[in-house]
Design an enzyme around this catalytic site. Structure first.
Site, PDB file in Angstrom:
ATOM      1  N   HIS A  40      37.229  40.310  31.389  1.00 25.16           N
ATOM      2  CA  HIS A  40      36.924  40.748  32.747  1.00 25.16           C
ATOM      3  C   HIS A  40      37.346  39.639  33.698  1.00 25.16           C
ATOM      4  O   HIS A  40      37.445  38.479  33.309  1.00 25.16           O
ATOM      5  CB  HIS A  40      35.421  41.019  32.912  1.00 25.16           C
ATOM      6  CG  HIS A  40      34.588  39.808  32.637  1.00 25.16           C
ATOM      7  ND1 HIS A  40      34.178  39.475  31.359  1.00 25.16           N
ATOM      8  CD2 HIS A  40      34.145  38.817  33.449  1.00 25.16           C
ATOM      9  CE1 HIS A  40      33.505  38.333  31.406  1.00 25.16           C
ATOM     10  NE2 HIS A  40      33.466  37.910  32.664  1.00 25.16           N
ATOM     11  N   HIS A 110      39.012  34.456  37.815  1.00 26.56           N
ATOM     12  CA  HIS A 110      39.722  34.160  36.570  1.00 26.56           C
ATOM     13  C   HIS A 110      39.286  35.107  35.461  1.00 26.56           C
ATOM     14  O   HIS A 110      38.258  35.762  35.558  1.00 26.56           O
ATOM     15  CB  HIS A 110      39.450  32.714  36.136  1.00 26.56           C
ATOM     16  CG  HIS A 110      38.007  32.471  35.807  1.00 26.56           C
ATOM     17  ND1 HIS A 110      37.064  32.235  36.787  1.00 26.56           N
ATOM     18  CD2 HIS A 110      37.342  32.468  34.630  1.00 26.56           C
ATOM     19  CE1 HIS A 110      35.877  32.093  36.213  1.00 26.56           C
ATOM     20  NE2 HIS A 110      36.018  32.235  34.905  1.00 26.56           N
TER      21      HIS A 110
END
Length: 158
Positions: A40, A110
């Site tokens: 994710h 990120h």
């Protein structure tokens, strides 16, 4: 327990990155690689939080309903401490992170792919994709992730 906001990439984006990382995984077998099913994009991080305190993050997340869905691309890599991450192009993830979690200005959205050392550089540029929702996620050590809430983002066709 910690709480964060996340964007989940579509299956084709996950598959593309997974394939690109095969030679890196072979070259660095001692790293602890994150299962692609858990990948994710972390856009905001609330940190350690008590379950009773999750109402405020949920309210902040609800405020994102109707925000324009960002077009994103996974690109490049970096690391902090012993975490290898893949970067995210697009200004929208940072704005979503600040709005949803009040993160510090130097926060970088990120996608974590591995932990350990030494950390390699990954030269990767993925396809574009549109994030259609942002999720509020609870992380429990040893128990994985639980999505507490999802808020839809507005796509151009809506």
């Amino acid at each position: 327990m910690s709480l964060f906001t996340a964007l989940f990439p579509p299956e084709d984006v996950v598959a593309e990155l997974h394939a690109a990382l095969r030679p890196v995984r072979r070259a660095h077998p001692r790293l602890r690689w994150v299962d692609p099913r858990r990948w994710h994009v972390t856009v905001g991080f609330f940190g350690d939080i008590e379950p009773s305190a999750s109402a405020e993050p949920a309210e902040q997340l609800a405020g994102l309903e109707g925000v324009a869905a960002p077009v994103l691309r996974l690109r490049g890599s970096g690391h902090f401490r012993q975490v290898l991450w893949i970067g995210v192009e697009g200004a929208a993830p940072a704005a979503l992170g600040r709005a949803a979690a009040g993160v510090r200005e130097d926060w970088r959205p990120h996608l974590t792919v591995a932990r350990g050392a030494p950390l390699p550089h990954v030269d990767f540029t993925g396809r574009e994709w549109t994030a259609t929702e942002v999720a509020l996620v609870l992380s429990r050590p040893g128990a994985g992730y639980t999505v507490l809430d999802r808020v839809p983002l507005t796509t151009p066709n809506e």
